[in-house]
Scaffold this motif. Structure first.
Motif, PDB file in Angstrom:
ATOM      1  N   ALA A 144      25.814  14.613 -21.782  1.00  0.00           N
ATOM      2  CA  ALA A 144      25.121  13.497 -22.419  1.00  0.00           C
ATOM      3  C   ALA A 144      25.827  12.190 -22.066  1.00  0.00           C
ATOM      4  O   ALA A 144      27.057  12.147 -21.975  1.00  0.00           O
ATOM      5  N   LEU A 145      25.036  11.163 -21.878  1.00  0.00           N
ATOM      6  CA  LEU A 145      25.546   9.813 -21.604  1.00  0.00           C
ATOM      7  C   LEU A 145      24.831   8.824 -22.510  1.00  0.00           C
ATOM      8  O   LEU A 145      23.599   8.755 -22.526  1.00  0.00           O
ATOM      9  N   ALA A 197      16.988  14.197 -18.246  1.00  0.00           N
ATOM     10  CA  ALA A 197      16.052  13.532 -19.164  1.00  0.00           C
ATOM     11  C   ALA A 197      16.712  12.302 -19.767  1.00  0.00           C
ATOM     12  O   ALA A 197      17.931  12.152 -19.711  1.00  0.00           O
ATOM     13  N   HIS A 198      15.881  11.429 -20.360  1.00  0.00           N
ATOM     14  CA  HIS A 198      16.430  10.328 -21.158  1.00  0.00           C
ATOM     15  C   HIS A 198      15.514  10.068 -22.340  1.00  0.00           C
ATOM     16  O   HIS A 198      14.334  10.431 -22.324  1.00  0.00           O
ATOM     17  N   ALA A 199      16.091   9.470 -23.366  1.00  0.00           N
ATOM     18  CA  ALA A 199      15.339   9.168 -24.583  1.00  0.00           C
ATOM     19  C   ALA A 199      14.281   8.123 -24.275  1.00  0.00           C
ATOM     20  O   ALA A 199      14.586   7.083 -23.686  1.00  0.00           O
ATOM     21  N   THR A 213      20.883   3.247 -23.813  1.00  0.00           N
ATOM     22  CA  THR A 213      20.251   4.395 -23.175  1.00  0.00           C
ATOM     23  C   THR A 213      20.928   5.663 -23.665  1.00  0.00           C
ATOM     24  O   THR A 213      22.093   5.649 -24.073  1.00  0.00           O
ATOM     25  N   LEU A 214      20.184   6.742 -23.609  1.00  0.00           N
ATOM     26  CA  LEU A 214      20.692   8.060 -23.961  1.00  0.00           C
ATOM     27  C   LEU A 214      20.073   9.017 -22.956  1.00  0.00           C
ATOM     28  O   LEU A 214      18.847   9.107 -22.859  1.00  0.00           O
ATOM     29  N   SER A 215      20.918   9.691 -22.172  1.00  0.00           N
ATOM     30  CA  SER A 215      20.385  10.544 -21.113  1.00  0.00           C
ATOM     31  C   SER A 215      21.186  11.831 -20.989  1.00  0.00           C
ATOM     32  O   SER A 215      22.288  11.953 -21.517  1.00  0.00           O
ATOM     33  N   THR A 228      21.226  13.074 -30.144  1.00  0.00           N
ATOM     34  CA  THR A 228      20.506  12.016 -30.857  1.00  0.00           C
ATOM     35  C   THR A 228      21.202  10.674 -30.644  1.00  0.00           C
ATOM     36  O   THR A 228      22.353  10.615 -30.201  1.00  0.00           O
ATOM     37  N   TRP A 229      20.477   9.615 -31.000  1.00  0.00           N
ATOM     38  CA  TRP A 229      21.070   8.267 -30.943  1.00  0.00           C
ATOM     39  C   TRP A 229      22.312   8.216 -31.818  1.00  0.00           C
ATOM     40  O   TRP A 229      23.318   7.615 -31.447  1.00  0.00           O
TER      41      TRP A 229
END
Length: 182
Positions: free
Chosen positions: A5-6, A45-47, A88-90, A138-139
């Motif tokens: 996760a990033l 994937a990304h949010a 971003t969340l990926s 999650t965020w």
């Protein structure tokens, strides 16, 4: 191997709704960056907000990625007109593909201009961690990891490219040439 996760977070100099050319330029470059990164090997994937609305990050439906959250040090607006952040969340297969995507092509060009758009906050602007298989981060996970990184430095729980770890918690050497090492 679990996904990587990033989470990235930056405080913009002006709100997303600002009609100035610099804000529009940031959006345009951001869209090109996402298009390119979404085709990068190792990207999973990304949010994305279900409604795809710009600027309404706090009100958007993020589905499995959870309610939108920001670090405690973010002190600007939270409405579509006042929000001044980019996050971003990926998910990635490993560190090397993420590194290659971040430090090449349009994203590298955007990084070279980051101080045109972003404030210097004295806080980290990204964090990695190994996520659970089949469960999107999650965020709030991202915020928690970024704040942990800020308070404690890199650890298996929250780390950077330079000070990274295997899924088992073993430190990686930045100069190693094998998979997962950068």
């Amino acid at each position: 191997m679990p996904p990587l996760a990033l989470y990235t977070f930056g405080v913009l100099k002006s709100p997303l709704a600002d009609p100035a050319p610099l804000t529009h330029e940031f959006y345009d470059i951001g869209e090109a960056v996402y298009r390119r990164i979404s085709r990068h090997p190792g990207y999973l994937a990304h949010a994305e907000a279900a409604d795809g609305a710009r600027g309404s990050l706090f009100e958007a439906d993020w589905g499995a990625w959870g309610e939108f959250a920001v670090p405690t040090w973010y002190g600007k607006g939270r409405t579509a007109e006042t929000t001044a952040l980019a996050a971003t969340l990926s998910l990635w297969t490993d560190l090397r593909p993420a590194f290659d995507a971040v430090y090449s092509g349009p994203h590298r060009e955007a990084l070279n201009r980051r101080y045109d758009w972003f404030e210097r906050t004295g806080h980290p602007n990204y964090v990695f961690w190994w996520a659970s298989d089949g469960v999107p981060p999650t965020w709030r996970d991202g915020v928690s990891r970024l704040e942990h990184l800020h308070r404690h430095g890199s650890a298996p729980h929250a780390f950077t490219f330079h000070d990274s770890f295997t899924p088992e918690g073993t430190p990686l050497r930045p100069d190693a040439g094998t998979t997962g090492r950068i």
